[in-house]
Write a protein that holds these residues in place. Structure first.
Motif, PDB file in Angstrom:
ATOM      1  N   GLN A 190       0.703  -1.194  -0.091  1.00 50.94           N
ATOM      2  CA  GLN A 190      -0.040   0.410   0.456  1.00 50.94           C
ATOM      3  C   GLN A 190       1.130   1.191  -0.078  1.00 50.94           C
ATOM      4  OE1 GLN A 190      -2.254   3.363   0.101  1.00 50.94           O
ATOM      5  NE2 GLN A 190      -0.867   2.924   2.501  1.00 50.94           N
ATOM      6  N   TYR A 191       0.600   2.423  -0.852  1.00 47.88           N
ATOM      7  CA  TYR A 191       1.258   3.212  -0.789  1.00 47.88           C
ATOM      8  C   TYR A 191       1.275   4.366  -0.363  1.00 47.88           C
ATOM      9  CZ  TYR A 191       2.729   0.367  -4.712  1.00 47.88           C
ATOM     10  OH  TYR A 191       3.538  -1.667  -5.656  1.00 47.88           O
ATOM     11  N   LEU A 192      -0.303   4.543  -0.370  1.00 48.36           N
ATOM     12  CA  LEU A 192      -0.820   6.358  -0.289  1.00 48.36           C
ATOM     13  C   LEU A 192       0.212   6.295   1.842  1.00 48.36           C
ATOM     14  CD1 LEU A 192      -4.284   7.117  -1.651  1.00 48.36           C
ATOM     15  CD2 LEU A 192      -2.065   7.903  -2.428  1.00 48.36           C
ATOM     16  N   ASP A 193       0.156   7.970   1.788  1.00 49.35           N
ATOM     17  CA  ASP A 193       0.388   8.428   3.218  1.00 49.35           C
ATOM     18  C   ASP A 193       1.089   7.352   3.883  1.00 49.35           C
ATOM     19  OD1 ASP A 193      -2.029  10.183   3.004  1.00 49.35           O
ATOM     20  OD2 ASP A 193      -3.077   8.802   3.102  1.00 49.35           O
ATOM     21  N   ASP A 194       0.692   6.653   4.574  1.00 54.23           N
ATOM     22  CA  ASP A 194       1.481   5.906   5.845  1.00 54.23           C
ATOM     23  C   ASP A 194       2.042   4.591   4.990  1.00 54.23           C
ATOM     24  OD1 ASP A 194       2.446   7.705   7.757  1.00 54.23           O
ATOM     25  OD2 ASP A 194       0.215   7.503   9.107  1.00 54.23           O
ATOM     26  N   GLY A 195       2.373   4.443   4.122  1.00 58.93           N
ATOM     27  CA  GLY A 195       2.440   2.916   3.392  1.00 58.93           C
ATOM     28  C   GLY A 195       2.704   1.618   4.006  1.00 58.93           C
ATOM     29  N   PHE A 196       2.310   0.406   3.613  1.00 65.23           N
ATOM     30  CA  PHE A 196       2.596  -0.456   4.936  1.00 65.23           C
ATOM     31  C   PHE A 196       2.665  -1.614   3.298  1.00 65.23           C
ATOM     32  CE2 PHE A 196      -1.963   0.206   4.816  1.00 65.23           C
ATOM     33  CZ  PHE A 196      -3.034  -0.792   4.120  1.00 65.23           C
ATOM     34  N   GLY A 197       2.952  -3.401   4.436  1.00 64.03           N
ATOM     35  CA  GLY A 197       3.029  -4.175   3.483  1.00 64.03           C
ATOM     36  C   GLY A 197       2.166  -6.000   4.295  1.00 64.03           C
ATOM     37  N   THR A 198       1.898  -6.212   2.937  1.00 65.11           N
ATOM     38  CA  THR A 198       1.611  -7.406   4.104  1.00 65.11           C
ATOM     39  C   THR A 198       1.875  -8.783   3.373  1.00 65.11           C
ATOM     40  OG1 THR A 198      -0.847  -7.747   3.553  1.00 65.11           O
ATOM     41  CG2 THR A 198      -0.513  -6.853   5.152  1.00 65.11           C
ATOM     42  N   ALA A 199       2.015  -9.907   4.215  1.00 62.12           N
ATOM     43  CA  ALA A 199       2.754 -11.335   2.945  1.00 62.12           C
ATOM     44  C   ALA A 199       1.672 -12.392   3.631  1.00 62.12           C
ATOM     45  CB  ALA A 199       3.709 -11.438   2.770  1.00 62.12           C
ATOM     46  N   SER A 200       1.332 -13.875   3.614  1.00 60.40           N
ATOM     47  CA  SER A 200       0.889 -14.623   3.313  1.00 60.40           C
ATOM     48  C   SER A 200       0.998 -15.563   2.378  1.00 60.40           C
ATOM     49  CB  SER A 200      -0.301 -14.524   4.216  1.00 60.40           C
ATOM     50  OG  SER A 200      -1.553 -14.371   2.634  1.00 60.40           O
ATOM     51  N   ILE A 201       1.568 -16.662   2.929  1.00 58.40           N
ATOM     52  CA  ILE A 201       1.627 -18.237   2.398  1.00 58.40           C
ATOM     53  C   ILE A 201       0.560 -19.569   3.291  1.00 58.40           C
ATOM     54  CG2 ILE A 201       3.824 -18.774   3.506  1.00 58.40           C
ATOM     55  CD1 ILE A 201       4.243 -20.439   1.027  1.00 58.40           C
TER      56      ILE A 201
END
Length: 416
Positions: A190-201
């Protein structure tokens, strides 16, 4: 102003499709198949609409210029009474073969208080004519936002932030010496404002011991960065809230009666799937955490969500006479399955951020009824209903660890 623009866009799309249908020149090489559509939720009431499937005649959802369009009117006339969904898919012939299509897909929808607009690239690799052995890759770039929390079953699980997202997902389905297996991986930025990332398997292995006996195993792990919006965080018992948007059953409150959802005795499959902890998680999704719901070292004035979690689910199938009878009915066994099984779930945080490091586990017995009519790629297109009794929890709070508990569920915890 935004609602006026939205309604104008919906009207323009619908008018264009009607004109396209009425054009004699176009209908010679293209067809639009209409179908009425009714649904219900607690905000729109009975939602009346029409679905249109567009395709080149004779291609049966497997050709160029594929269209899936729907427009609906909420009979209770909420703030935004008209909603729509539009998907247009165009194969890329140079990268496509039988069962191994590459395509671009445009998606736009405004329904049940949620914006989703984006463009996807999809690629599938299939081994010969066996649709059970495949690999798939998808990249979906989108704008998304929950703009009306009235539709949410648990508003505390949602932010109203604007999100620009990239989702990369991959899936492998094949068999080995033990049986059929499935591996799926998803990453989100996620790029806007406070960006973040998630990952799952998640990884699933089915090990049959015969026609009615067998073992099903599933492993799951998920991790997210700081500042991740609550709808993307992980729960012990179910999938992140953002994944409920993908199903008509869970997209808006009331389709599943809200008292069921709030009771803690109804489970939607996904995520870590520690199904026995549904009754412990739901109260925290509705209001402040309570002493009866959580261990004394695990009290938060907010929903119990994790930045990271790893879990294992196991089910042992055993013989039951109902499934035996289904298998003796001609053709029924291809579409209907009634399972009886013993289950065990266990999960723990991976230690990211301030997540507690305690182990959570449950065990019990259950039954499931599935009705499945596969699509043209052989993928499931039906539903699974479950009744389960998680009679043991290792962290029961003020309750006894061994106790009769019951749980109704929708969707398979370990699907095949």
């Amino acid at each position: 102003m935004a609602r006026t623009i939205t309604l104008t866009l919906i009207a323009a799309l619908f008018s264009a499709l009607i004109i396209y249908t009425d054009s004699e020149a176009q209908t010679r090489s293209y067809e639009l198949i209409p179908a009425p559509d009714l649904w219900y939720n607690d905000v729109d009431g009975i939602r009346i609409g029409v679905r249109l499937k567009g395709q080149v005649p004779g291609t049966f959802e497997d050709g160029p210029h594929r269209l899936d369009f729907g427009v609906w009117l909420g009979t209770w006339l909420p703030d935004l009474p008209v909603s729509y969904y539009l998907s247009y898919t165009e194969p890329i012939p140079a990268w496509s073969d039988y069962g191994s299509e590459a395509s671009v897909q445009a998606i736009s929808s405004i329904r049940t208080g949620y914006h989703r607009h984006g463009l996807a690239f999809n690629k599938r690799w299939q081994q010969g004519f066996d649709e059970r052995r495949y690999r798939e890759l998808s990249l979906f770039n989108s704008y998304e936002r929950r703009f009306d929390n009235e539709y949410a079953a648990y508003p505390l699980l949602w932010s109203d932030d604007h999100h620009i997202l990239s989702r990369l997902s991959a899936e492998l389905h094949d068999d080995n010496r033990l049986g059929w297996y499935n591996i799926s991986v998803t990453g989100i930025l996620q790029y806007l404002d406070d960006g973040f990332g998630t990952a799952s398997i998640s990884a699933i292995q089915r090990i049959p011991f015969g026609e009615y006996w067998g073992l099903r195993l599933r492993g799951f792990a998920g991790i997210s960065s700081s500042d991740t919006a609550p709808e993307f965080l992980f729960s012990r018992s179910s999938a992140p809230a953002v994944e409920t948007i993908s199903s008509g059953i869970s997209r808006a409150k009331g389709t599943i009666p809200q008292p069921w959802m709030e009771s803690g005795n109804f489970h939607l499959s996904g995520g870590a799937n520690l199904r026995g902890y549904t009754s412990r998680d739901i109260p925290t999704f509705l209001a402040e955490a309570c002493v009866d719901c959580l261990p004394s070292a695990f009290l938060f004035p907010e929903p119990v969500l994790f930045r990271s979690i790893a879990a294992i689910n196991a089910e042992i199938d055993y013989f039951n006479p109902i499934n035996y009878l289904f298998n003796r009915i001609p053709y029924a066994a291809e579409f209907i399955d009634f399972r009886s099984y013993i289950f065990f779930d266990a999960g723990q945080s991976l230690g990211v951020g301030n997540d507690p490091d305690m182990l959570f586990a449950d065990a019990g017995a259950g039954f499931s009824l599935s009705l499945n009519i596969p699509d043209y790629l052989g993928k499931p297109r039906g539903f699974v209903l479950r009744y389960e009794m998680p009679f043991w929890l290792n962290e029961p709070g003020t309750e006894s660890a061994f106790k009769f508990r019951h749980l109704f569920g929708f969707g398979a915890v370990i699907s095949f």
